[in-house]
Enzyme design. Structure first.
Site, PDB file in Angstrom:
ATOM      1  N   SER A  76       0.522  -1.288  -0.220  1.00  0.00           N
ATOM      2  CA  SER A  76       0.061   0.300  -0.401  1.00  0.00           C
ATOM      3  C   SER A  76       1.141   1.350  -0.496  1.00  0.00           C
ATOM      4  CB  SER A  76      -0.744  -0.310   1.309  1.00  0.00           C
ATOM      5  OG  SER A  76       0.041   0.077   2.755  1.00  0.00           O
ATOM      6  N   GLY A 132      -5.431  -0.738   5.626  1.00  0.00           N
ATOM      7  CA  GLY A 132      -6.314  -0.586   6.874  1.00  0.00           C
ATOM      8  C   GLY A 132      -7.430  -0.401   7.099  1.00  0.00           C
ATOM      9  N   CYS A 167       2.061  -6.791   1.589  1.00  0.00           N
ATOM     10  CA  CYS A 167       1.553  -6.024   2.315  1.00  0.00           C
ATOM     11  C   CYS A 167       0.519  -7.039   2.612  1.00  0.00           C
ATOM     12  CB  CYS A 167      -0.220  -5.012   1.039  1.00  0.00           C
ATOM     13  SG  CYS A 167      -0.697  -4.096   1.547  1.00  0.00           S
ATOM     14  N   CYS A 190       2.892  -6.283   9.836  1.00  0.00           N
ATOM     15  CA  CYS A 190       2.202  -4.800   8.637  1.00  0.00           C
ATOM     16  C   CYS A 190       4.231  -5.400   8.280  1.00  0.00           C
ATOM     17  CB  CYS A 190       1.645  -3.979   9.580  1.00  0.00           C
ATOM     18  SG  CYS A 190       1.822  -1.994   8.790  1.00  0.00           S
TER      19      CYS A 190
HETATM   20  N1  DGL Z   1       1.937  -2.313   4.780  1.00  0.00           N
HETATM   21  C1  DGL Z   1       0.121  -2.261   5.112  1.00  0.00           C
HETATM   22  C2  DGL Z   1       0.275  -3.994   5.287  1.00  0.00           C
HETATM   23  O1  DGL Z   1       1.292  -5.207   5.514  1.00  0.00           O
HETATM   24  C3  DGL Z   1      -0.316  -1.767   5.931  1.00  0.00           C
HETATM   25  C4  DGL Z   1      -0.454  -0.832   6.234  1.00  0.00           C
HETATM   26  C5  DGL Z   1      -1.338   0.014   5.527  1.00  0.00           C
HETATM   27  O2  DGL Z   1      -2.586   0.301   6.343  1.00  0.00           O
HETATM   28  O3  DGL Z   1      -1.760   0.214   4.095  1.00  0.00           O
HETATM   29  O4  DGL Z   1      -1.139  -4.952   6.059  1.00  0.00           O
END
Ligand code: DGL
Length: 283
Positions: free
Chosen positions: A15, A47, A77, A193
Site C-alpha cells: 500500500s 488497514g 502487504c 504489517c
Molecule cells: N503495509 C500494510 C500491511 O502490511 C499496512 C499499511 C496500511 O494500512 O496500508 O498491512
C-alpha cells in the site's frame, strides 16, 4: 542455458513504503534479479479498508504487473494478503504466461511458531489484517496449542508513513499497543504489517530484549529464491540487477520517504493510474 523467462522482473507491491522492508531483503538475497516495486500510495492506508476493497485493489495491481511481464508477484502487504490471497492465487493460475506468487502471513507465522518457547505469541497488525483472522488461522494450522494475542494498531502505519516517525506520540502509541502483549507474557511477536520493522528499535525497547520480533522480509526472500530455483527461473547472471519504482500517489513524496526507509537511491519513481489502466484493459 538459463530459461529465457529468468530475465523477467519480480513485481513487489504494498500500500505504501512499508513493503520496502521486504524489497530490501530481496535486493540482498537476490542481487542479480530485476525488481519493480509498486506502492499504492493514493489509496493508503489499506488497514482501514474493507476486505472487498482490498481484494479489488490487489487484483487490479496483480493484473497490471502480470500484463507488464512479471515472472513472480510478491505481495508485501499483510492487509492485501489477508483479504485477497485465494483470489490472487486464482488470478495467477489463469495467467497466460507463467507467473508465481509469494505472499506474507504464512512465512512469518511459521517462523513465530518455531521461535516461541512458551507458546504465547503476539501479533501487531492493522485492523483489516487482525479482523480477517488470517494470522489466527495460519498459526492454528501450524500449531493448535499456540495462544495468539492479536492487537489491531490503527495509527501505527499512518504515523510511520507520515514521515516523522521518531517522536513521543509514536512511543506512546507503541506502548499502548504493546500493553496487552506484555500482559499476555508473549515471548514472540509477529510484526504483521510491513511498516513495523521500520520502528523495530522502539518496539524492541518497549517489549524488552527477551521478546523475539518476527517479520516477513528475510523468510519471504528465502522463499522467493527457493521457488525461482524450483522453476529454473533464477536470474543467474553476474550483473547487478536493476530496480525501479511506481506509485499511484505523488512520486516526489514517495521518493523522499522511500529513500529514507530503503536507505538506497530510488532513482526514477513513475506515477501510475490504476483505475485508468483497468478501464483500458477491460474495454
Ligand atoms: N503495509 C500494510 C500491511 O502490511 C499496512 C499499511 C496500511 O494500512 O496500508 O498491512
Amino acid at each position: 542455458m538459463a530459461h529465457p523467462d529468468a530475465q523477467r522482473p519480480i513485481a513487489v507491491f504494498d500500500s505504501g513504503v512499508g513493503g520496502l522492508t521486504v524489497l530490501h531483503e530481496l535486493l540482498v538475497q537476490l542481487p542479480h534479479e530485476d525488481f519493480v516495486y509498486l506502492g499504492d500510495t493514493a489509496r493508503f492506508p489499506y488497514g482501514d479498508k474493507s476486505a472487498e476493497d482490498l481484494q479489488r485493489f490487489a487484483l487490479q495491481i496483480a493484473e497490471r504487473q502480470i500484463t507488464a511481464g512479471a515472472k513472480m508477484l510478491v505481495v508485501a502487504c499483510n492487509a492485501a494478503t489477508s483479504a485477497a490471497l485465494p483470489a490472487l492465487r486464482a488470478l495467477v493460475a489463469r495467467a497466460a504466461r507463467g507467473v508465481d506468487l509469494v505472499a506474507v502471513v504464512e512465512p512469518e507465522s511459521r517462523l513465530a511458531v518455531e521461535a516461541s518457547l512458551t507458546g504465547h505469541v503476539g501479533l501487531l497488525a492493522t485492523p483489516a489484517t487482525v479482523s480477517s483472522g488470517a494470522y489466527a488461522n495460519a498459526v492454528a494450522r501450524l500449531d493448535s496449542e499456540i495462544e495468539l494475542t492479536s492487537v489491531p494498531c490503527p495509527d501505527l502505519a499512518p504515523i510511520i508513513q507520515g514521515g516523522s516517525p521518531f517522536d513521543e506520540a509514536l512511543v506512546d502509541a507503541v506502548r499502548s499497543y504493546c500493553d496487552p502483549l506484555r500482559d499476555a507474557r508473549v515471548d514472540t511477536v509477529i510484526l504483521g504489517c510491513t511498516h513495523y520493522p521500520l520502528i523495530r528499535p522502539i518496539l524492541q525497547r518497549t517489549l524488552g530484549r527477551g521478546v523475539r520480533l518476527v517479520f516477513s522480509g528475510d523468510v519471504l526472500a528465502a522463499e522467493v529464491e527457493r521457488r525461482l530455483a524450483v522453476h529454473g527461473l533464477l536470474n543467474g547472471g553476474s550483473v547487478e540487477g536493476r530496480y525501479r519504482f511506481e506509485c499511484t500517489g505523488d512520486p516526489d513524496a514517495f521518493r523522499a520517504l522511500g529513500t529514507r526507509f530503503l536507505q538506497m537511491p530510488l532513482g526514477e519513481v513513475v506515477h501510475v493510474e490504476l483505475d485508468a489502466a483497468l478501464a483500458a484493459s477491460t474495454r
